[in-house]
Enzyme design. Sequence first.
Site, short mmCIF file in Angstrom:
data_model
loop_
_atom_site.label_atom_id
_atom_site.label_comp_id
_atom_site.label_asym_id
_atom_site.label_seq_id
_atom_site.Cartn_x
_atom_site.Cartn_y
_atom_site.Cartn_z
N GLY A 68 0.81 -1.21 0.00
CA GLY A 68 0.00 0.00 0.00
C GLY A 68 0.84 1.26 0.00
N THR A 69 1.96 1.23 0.72
CA THR A 69 2.86 2.39 0.76
C THR A 69 3.50 2.62 -0.61
OG1 THR A 69 3.35 1.96 3.10
CG2 THR A 69 4.92 3.33 1.89
N ASN A 71 2.24 1.67 -3.46
CA ASN A 71 1.16 2.10 -4.34
C ASN A 71 0.88 3.59 -4.20
OD1 ASN A 71 -2.00 2.70 -4.46
ND2 ASN A 71 -1.53 1.14 -5.98
N GLU A 72 0.83 4.08 -2.97
CA GLU A 72 0.53 5.49 -2.75
C GLU A 72 1.62 6.38 -3.35
OE1 GLU A 72 -0.62 8.62 0.87
OE2 GLU A 72 -0.25 6.51 1.32
N ASP A 218 7.41 -5.33 -19.79
CA ASP A 218 7.11 -5.87 -21.12
C ASP A 218 5.96 -5.15 -21.80
OD1 ASP A 218 5.07 -6.78 -19.50
OD2 ASP A 218 5.13 -8.85 -20.20
N GLU A 271 -5.47 -1.17 -2.10
CA GLU A 271 -6.42 -0.06 -2.06
C GLU A 271 -7.69 -0.44 -2.82
OE1 GLU A 271 -5.71 2.56 -0.14
OE2 GLU A 271 -3.84 1.48 0.28
#
Length: 299
Positions: A68-69, A71-72, A218, A271
């Site tokens: 999550g970190t 991703n943010e 890719d 998320e």
Amino acid sequence: MEKQALTLVILNGKGAGNEALRAAIATLRAEGYPIEVRVTWEPGDSERYLQEAIALRAATVVAGGGDGTINELANALINITPSSRPILGILPLGTANDFATSAGIPEDPQAALQLAIAGKTVNIDLARVNQDRYFINMATGGFGTRITTETPEKLKSALGGVSYFIHGLMRMDTLKADSCAISGPDFTWYGDALAIGIGNGRQAGGGQRLCPRALINDGLLDLSIVNSQELLSTLLHSLTSDEQNPNIISATLPWLKISSPNEMTFNLDGEPLSGTEFHIEVIPGALACRLPPQCELLS
């Protein structure tokens, strides 16, 4: 000695008391690497600290935490002009660390931080959902998403990634498929999906390798659909083998559309995003990231 560029570590608040990390930062500072640390407290902190990193002309921003970190910070980085965008480094401190595990990033804080600061830079893909949300690792839908979302924090803290699987066994009574249609270039499928994985990376949910052949550079996404009633054997297979499971329908696509008569929830690197229509596309080479030289996710 050549002056090193600044690194800003954006650290999830849960990892602030990590003594091994504190020692690693002290060691690298003593070796001449200027490192500053910021600790997140609430949503939006990563974006604010990223703006500070740009103002400080930091060459690297390090996501210190779980998926999550990462991703943010990736969602914030993609909105920065490429000429001003720092390189992304990863310091795995979360419960599952699915992306870091797939990428082969060391668990040891000093080794991970050394890689994040001084490792080789590669351009990696990012996936965009409905034009304004992004994921770096995987989007999952169906039963697996509900398990990931509902697994108690105490169980995750005690058992780590395997907690998702154990909680899944406890919740088999809630098993329910999502009816949906999925389409992309030369691909069409309609049916009841127990679990869906759209992988830029290979695993999610604490080690479930839903997309075991995915590559992060890719220009493609790996789609896996579990439509068999044998969900338990499929999950066990995904935990123990990289071979393609016969219960999984798979495709490799640059983009795909998912539509459902009922609301579905996809988990984007932890998320949640709910709706009935999803357009998911890959953005090739979107971010510069430091990964191990023998990273299995690189083509």
